[in-house]
Design an enzyme around this catalytic site. Structure first.
Site, PDB file in Angstrom:
ATOM      1  N   SER A 146       0.839  -1.193   0.000  1.00 34.23           N
ATOM      2  CA  SER A 146       0.000   0.000   0.000  1.00 34.23           C
ATOM      3  C   SER A 146       0.878   1.250   0.000  1.00 34.23           C
ATOM      4  O   SER A 146       1.723   1.414  -0.864  1.00 34.23           O
ATOM      5  CB  SER A 146      -0.955  -0.031   1.200  1.00 34.23           C
ATOM      6  N   ASP A 198      -2.440   6.706  -3.851  1.00 28.67           N
ATOM      7  CA  ASP A 198      -1.413   6.017  -3.068  1.00 28.67           C
ATOM      8  C   ASP A 198      -0.843   4.841  -3.848  1.00 28.67           C
ATOM      9  O   ASP A 198      -1.201   4.598  -5.010  1.00 28.67           O
ATOM     10  CB  ASP A 198      -1.957   5.592  -1.701  1.00 28.67           C
ATOM     11  N   ASP A 217      -1.105   1.623  -3.993  1.00 27.88           N
ATOM     12  CA  ASP A 217      -1.904   0.562  -4.617  1.00 27.88           C
ATOM     13  C   ASP A 217      -3.245   1.073  -5.108  1.00 27.88           C
ATOM     14  O   ASP A 217      -4.133   0.279  -5.439  1.00 27.88           O
ATOM     15  CB  ASP A 217      -2.082  -0.623  -3.668  1.00 27.88           C
ATOM     16  N   ASP A 249      -5.928   2.575  -3.904  1.00 29.07           N
ATOM     17  CA  ASP A 249      -7.245   2.496  -3.261  1.00 29.07           C
ATOM     18  C   ASP A 249      -7.599   3.762  -2.501  1.00 29.07           C
ATOM     19  O   ASP A 249      -8.657   3.839  -1.875  1.00 29.07           O
ATOM     20  CB  ASP A 249      -7.365   1.262  -2.361  1.00 29.07           C
ATOM     21  N   GLU A 294     -13.132   7.573   5.066  1.00 33.53           N
ATOM     22  CA  GLU A 294     -12.065   7.457   6.049  1.00 33.53           C
ATOM     23  C   GLU A 294     -11.092   8.622   5.855  1.00 33.53           C
ATOM     24  O   GLU A 294     -10.802   9.002   4.707  1.00 33.53           O
ATOM     25  CB  GLU A 294     -11.342   6.112   5.873  1.00 33.53           C
ATOM     26  N   SER A 307      -8.011   8.824   5.977  1.00 36.04           N
ATOM     27  CA  SER A 307      -6.824   8.470   5.197  1.00 36.04           C
ATOM     28  C   SER A 307      -7.066   8.579   3.699  1.00 36.04           C
ATOM     29  O   SER A 307      -6.121   8.547   2.908  1.00 36.04           O
ATOM     30  CB  SER A 307      -6.387   7.049   5.534  1.00 36.04           C
ATOM     31  N   HIS A 364      -9.444   6.474   2.118  1.00 39.45           N
ATOM     32  CA  HIS A 364     -10.207   5.305   1.685  1.00 39.45           C
ATOM     33  C   HIS A 364     -11.690   5.687   1.656  1.00 39.45           C
ATOM     34  O   HIS A 364     -12.275   6.027   2.675  1.00 39.45           O
ATOM     35  CB  HIS A 364     -10.030   4.139   2.667  1.00 39.45           C
TER      36      HIS A 364
END
Length: 507
Positions: A122, A259, A261, A263, A344, A346, A348
């Protein structure tokens, strides 16, 4: 027969080539992550594959698994070792090659395969590796299943079976990008900066954004697993600052950062302001709840209090619930309470139909942001942001804390604030009116300010976030109170970033 895994093995020794190396702390709350070479070797990854396959059989899930890998110098080798273990456990493996995590989740749906084992670290720094594992689309494994997996793998309790097979699946990346672009082209011509930090998203994001009609300015989209400029993490200020500079230089309408990966998506507005992902979530929730009155949303405990207090969300009848941080935790309310979207801090984001399939996908999030702007043709991203009630908030700040003690440290911190609340003691000069303990402790004060401390689920760190609707000074006072208490724990180390050093105002 593969031997029982051990810890403490060192490279350049015979046992390292004969025995699986796996450090127990790599089994985390909602995925598995290790420093490759130091904490896990290829035989350890093979043992992990055997364990995943065994758990699949034990839980009655059909032993068919999608695999893919992110763009790091060692990810393909790790995936190949994982596939050997999965096949040895009797699994049919459908390998889609280089992929984003959401590409692997998409493949579960279109290939009608129940399980996924996506090799990715990630947003973690180079040297890290990991696997995102799911047995029921669109969900990934939670704490109970990961404890079972840990017991099987570390105890050597896997079972080898015949009938394993490998299927190389071509063209999934192209189908995934076509599916994303099928939402149709925008009516508004948007210039967007696509920032990928030289990570895997560089092979996907520009093409998708161009396909929906955006004028794309590429920023660090050439794949380079050395990550020469900064780590591909849109929650880190280095990446956000680079996006801000590019947006202002090119006169872009918005900056979209992805990011490692793919997501997650981070945002910079047309004036170069770095907007934290929870605030973008409020903007999206406003837009979605106008189209879907009384929509339900779920947000993590790190997120802004505006989800609960925003007048526009209240007027739209939106209902919001705060929940545990972490992609595995956050996916579940999509099904359990019928949330239309989950946000979220972050970055997500998880969307149900008609927006998404329930998994976190940074490109789905980017498209939702572009369509929000498309529905407000007279407004800029900065205009939409300024319409939010103002709060002052920190980014996510993380002091080092070892994996083997971080949860106990958070337990003691929680008890400390419970004691202060019981005694009527104040934080930052204000009364404590609530303690939210669903995930760490979120200390809520009488003026609406709050501070959160929790254990990171995927790194040896604590997580600290603070916010105030009053002023920047009030926000800083909350952080300073928490920081002073954290300094009393010998287990805690230096912060990765703090509001006093690496950046200035944050709103």
């Amino acid at each position: 027969m593969l031997g029982i895994p051990r810890s403490g093995l060192l490279p350049n020794q015979a046992d390292y080539e004969r025995v699986p190396l796996i450090q127990a702390s790599g089994f985390r709350e909602y995925d598995v992550r290790w420093l490759y070479g130091k904490e896990i070797n290829l035989l350890g990854v093979r043992a992990l594959g055997l364990g995943i396959g065994t758990l699949l059989h034990d839980t009655g899930v059909s032993p068919h698994v999608v695999t893919g890998h992110d763009f790091r110098s060692y990810s393909m080798a790790i995936k190949d070792a994982l596939i050997i273990g999965l096949m040895a456990s009797g699994c049919n493996v459908y390998d889609i090659g280089l992929a984003l995590s959401p590409t692997a989740y998409y493949a579960q749906f279109v290939l009608d395969v129940p399980a996924v084992a996506m090799v990715t670290a990630s947003h973690n720094d180079n040297g890290w590796t990991g696997v995102k594992i799911g047995f029921e689309r669109p969900l990934t494994l939670g704490p109970d299943d990961l404890r079972s997996l840990k017991d099987i793998v570390l105890g050597g309790k896997w079972k080898e079976r015949s009938a394993g097979a490998l299927h190389h699946v071509e063209g999934i990346a192209k189908r995934y990008m076509q599916d994303l672009a099928s939402v149709g082209r925008l009516h508004r011509k948007l210039k967007v900066v696509a920032a990928c930090g030289n990570g895997t998203a560089g092979a996907f994001a520009p093409q998708v954004l161009e396909a929906i009609g955006c004028d794309v300015v590429k920023l660090d989209c050439d794949l380079d697993y050395d990550f020469p400029r900064y780590n591909p993490n849109p929650e880190d200020m280095a990446m956000l600052h680079a996006m801000s500079t590019a947006v202002k230089l090119h006169g872009a309408d918005v900056g979209l950062g992805f990011d490692g990966d793919g997501d997650r998506c981070g945002i910079v507005d047309n004036e170069g302001n770095e907007i934290f992902a929870d605030k973008v979530g409020v903007m999206l929730a406003r837009d979605i709840s106008r189209l879907h009155p009384s929509a339900k949303f779920v947000v993590d405990v790190k997120s802004t209090s505006l989800f609960a207090t925003d007048p526009q969300l209240k007027a739209n009848g939106a209902i919001t619930e705060y929940w545990k941080t972490g992609h595995s935790h956050m996916k579940r309310p999509i099904n359990e309470i019928g949330a239309l979207a989950v946000f979220e801090k972050s970055g997500h984001y998880f969307f149900r139909p008609p927006y998404g399939r329930g998994y976190d996908d940074g490109l789905v999030s980017a498209i939702a942001i572009c369509r929000m702007l498309d529905r407000a043709p007279a407004k800029t991203m900065a205009d939409l942001f300024r319409e939010l009630p103002r709060t002052w908030s920190t980014p996510t700040m993380s002091p080092h804390c070892p994996d083997d003690c971080k949860y106990d440290v958070v337990r003691r911190i929680t008890q400390h604030f419970k004691s202060r609340m019981a005694k009527g003691e104040r934080v930052a000069g204000k009364e404590i009116v609530d303690l939210v303990t669903v995930n760490g402790v979120r200390v809520v004060l009488e003026d609406g300010s709050w501070g959160l401390v929790r254990a990171s689920s995927n790194k040896p760190e604590l997580v600290v976030v603070c916010e105030s609707p009053v002023s920047e000074l009030a926000m800083q006072a909350v952080f300073r109170d928490i920081e002073l208490h954290l300094e009393t724990y010998s287990e805690n180390g230096a912060f990765n970033q703090k509001i006093y050093s690496s950046f200035g105002n944050s709103t």
